[in-house]
Design a protein around this motif. Structure first.
Motif, PDB file in Angstrom:
ATOM      1  N   GLN A  36      64.625  48.266 -47.458  1.00 35.50           N
ATOM      2  CA  GLN A  36      65.450  48.087 -46.260  1.00 35.50           C
ATOM      3  C   GLN A  36      64.634  48.378 -44.995  1.00 35.50           C
ATOM      4  O   GLN A  36      64.770  47.670 -43.991  1.00 35.50           O
ATOM      5  CB  GLN A  36      66.664  49.015 -46.321  1.00 35.50           C
ATOM      6  CG  GLN A  36      67.669  48.658 -47.396  1.00 35.50           C
ATOM      7  CD  GLN A  36      68.771  49.695 -47.539  1.00 35.50           C
ATOM      8  OE1 GLN A  36      68.821  50.682 -46.788  1.00 35.50           O
ATOM      9  NE2 GLN A  36      69.664  49.502 -48.491  1.00 35.50           N
ATOM     10  N   GLU A  39      62.300  45.415 -44.313  1.00 34.21           N
ATOM     11  CA  GLU A  39      63.013  44.289 -43.716  1.00 34.21           C
ATOM     12  C   GLU A  39      63.324  44.558 -42.247  1.00 34.21           C
ATOM     13  O   GLU A  39      63.227  43.662 -41.402  1.00 34.21           O
ATOM     14  CB  GLU A  39      64.313  44.014 -44.486  1.00 34.21           C
ATOM     15  CG  GLU A  39      64.103  43.513 -45.907  1.00 34.21           C
ATOM     16  CD  GLU A  39      63.252  42.254 -45.968  1.00 34.21           C
ATOM     17  OE1 GLU A  39      63.453  41.367 -45.092  1.00 34.21           O
ATOM     18  OE2 GLU A  39      62.376  42.162 -46.847  1.00 34.21           O
ATOM     19  N   SER A  40      63.683  45.812 -41.938  1.00 30.99           N
ATOM     20  CA  SER A  40      63.972  46.175 -40.553  1.00 30.99           C
ATOM     21  C   SER A  40      62.728  46.044 -39.683  1.00 30.99           C
ATOM     22  O   SER A  40      62.789  45.547 -38.546  1.00 30.99           O
ATOM     23  CB  SER A  40      64.503  47.618 -40.504  1.00 30.99           C
ATOM     24  OG  SER A  40      64.654  48.058 -39.166  1.00 30.99           O
ATOM     25  N   LYS A  42      60.147  44.091 -40.253  1.00 31.42           N
ATOM     26  CA  LYS A  42      59.814  42.668 -40.106  1.00 31.42           C
ATOM     27  C   LYS A  42      60.608  42.034 -38.967  1.00 31.42           C
ATOM     28  O   LYS A  42      60.128  41.155 -38.261  1.00 31.42           O
ATOM     29  CB  LYS A  42      60.101  41.932 -41.417  1.00 31.42           C
ATOM     30  CG  LYS A  42      59.080  42.189 -42.513  1.00 31.42           C
ATOM     31  CD  LYS A  42      59.430  41.395 -43.776  1.00 31.42           C
ATOM     32  CE  LYS A  42      58.374  41.614 -44.854  1.00 31.42           C
ATOM     33  NZ  LYS A  42      58.712  40.867 -46.106  1.00 31.42           N
ATOM     34  N   GLN A  43      61.855  42.508 -38.795  1.00 31.44           N
ATOM     35  CA  GLN A  43      62.716  41.919 -37.775  1.00 31.44           C
ATOM     36  C   GLN A  43      62.514  42.538 -36.397  1.00 31.44           C
ATOM     37  O   GLN A  43      62.518  41.837 -35.388  1.00 31.44           O
ATOM     38  CB  GLN A  43      64.183  42.080 -38.191  1.00 31.44           C
ATOM     39  CG  GLN A  43      64.554  41.295 -39.444  1.00 31.44           C
ATOM     40  CD  GLN A  43      65.998  41.537 -39.865  1.00 31.44           C
ATOM     41  OE1 GLN A  43      66.813  42.021 -39.086  1.00 31.44           O
ATOM     42  NE2 GLN A  43      66.318  41.211 -41.106  1.00 31.44           N
ATOM     43  N   ALA A  44      62.348  43.875 -36.354  1.00 29.78           N
ATOM     44  CA  ALA A  44      62.320  44.547 -35.053  1.00 29.78           C
ATOM     45  C   ALA A  44      61.077  45.375 -34.797  1.00 29.78           C
ATOM     46  O   ALA A  44      60.932  45.958 -33.713  1.00 29.78           O
ATOM     47  CB  ALA A  44      63.567  45.441 -34.923  1.00 29.78           C
ATOM     48  N   ALA A  75      55.111  45.409 -44.717  1.00 28.05           N
ATOM     49  CA  ALA A  75      55.605  44.337 -43.848  1.00 28.05           C
ATOM     50  C   ALA A  75      54.469  43.473 -43.307  1.00 28.05           C
ATOM     51  O   ALA A  75      54.713  42.482 -42.616  1.00 28.05           O
ATOM     52  CB  ALA A  75      56.397  44.937 -42.689  1.00 28.05           C
TER      53      ALA A  75
END
Length: 292
Positions: A36, A39-40, A42-44, A75
């Protein structure tokens, strides 16, 4: 802007230049929570900067942010935001421990090792202050008690809790693993820590032979026998082979059997709570079916 202010600014530091903290007691697991975090990121990106310190031979040492660093690597990032801070060994240990004790899931052995590291760092700081002639520094006989009080206060725990956790570091690695897995409960483990290392090895044999986990009463009796010099292999076999009063009315699910069904960071209590919730859902489903 002063040099100190510049050093406290957030910088992008190459991950390859940052090494792990020496003897870091907290495990960094590739579990669901880590995924998790990946993924966070990678996005922000990495929102909270890590804290690192320069090392004499070049590069940096991670002080606070091991999980963020690992997630950033997964990431695919080459750099990570960090605050570079000049810290002594003792200051780095204290900051590392305090930043990690805020985590929700900490195993008993991680907590035990962290408390001990911080305790030793505080005692060492007190010793250094005393050498410098600070009249407010604790005396030799008070140093340990003073340090335990600080560790307890910072952790929101009692002095006795901190001392009991630190006792776990006296267990041999094989027994520590059983504490980590939940096979040996916390209170019995504290009592077993008073056995010699050789006696602890013999205890493992007795535990394996009897296929039983120690109750608090059994562990206390083993501790008493050890103090009396009577903790023989035969005595251990006898105590560990006793039939516990509640065994016939109890269903025991071994942690190592259940572990494959849960994320690696789940503690035995979290596993138990999840099982209870699932059983409650199953019971409600059966009740609805019976009402039809």
């Amino acid at each position: 802007m002063t040099k100190e202010e510049i050093k406290e600014q957030v910088q992008q530091i190459p991950i390859s230049e940052i090494r792990p903290f020496k003897n870091h007691p907290f495990k960094v697991l590739d579990d669901e929570l880590m995924q998790q975090t990946v993924e966070s990121i990678k996005q922000a990106g990495v929102l909270n900067p890590t804290i690192i310190r320069p090392v004499p031979e070049g590069g940096y040492e991670m002080v606070a942010g091991h999980r963020r660093q690992h997630a950033a690597e997964l990431a695919g990032l080459d750099t990570i935001p960090a605050i570079v801070r000049n810290l002594s060994d003792d200051e780095a240990v204290i900051l590392m421990v305090d930043s990690n004790l805020q985590r929700e899931t900490i195993t008993p052995m991680e907590r035990a090792q962290a408390y001990k590291m911080k305790l030793e760092a505080l005692k060492h700081q007190g010793k250094r202050i005393e050498v410098q002639g600070d009249a407010t520094s604790p005396q030799i006989g008070e140093k340990s008690s003073w340090a335990v009080s600080i560790v307890a206060n910072d952790a929101g725990a009692s002095r006795s809790q901190v001392q009991r956790f630190i006792r776990l570091t006296e267990l041999i690695p094989e027994v520590q693993e059983k504490v980590e897995s939940g096979e040996v409960a916390f209170s019995p483990a504290v009592e077993l820590s008073f056995l010699s290392h050789e006696e602890q090895k013999q205890f493992l044999d007795a535990m394996d032979y009897s296929q039983n986990t120690p109750s608090l009463s059994q562990a206390q009796r083993l501790k008493k026998l050890s103090r009396e010099g009577k903790c023989t292999q035969e005595a251990m076999y006898s105590i560990m082979s006793e039939e516990k009063k509640d065994e016939l009315d109890r269903v025991t699910l071994r942690t190592d059997v259940l572990r494959k069904y849960f994320p690696r960071n789940y503690t035995p209590i979290q596993m138990q709570n999840t099982i209870i919730k699932l059983l409650e859902q199953w019971q409600k489903k059966r009740q609805r079916q019976n009402e039809r």
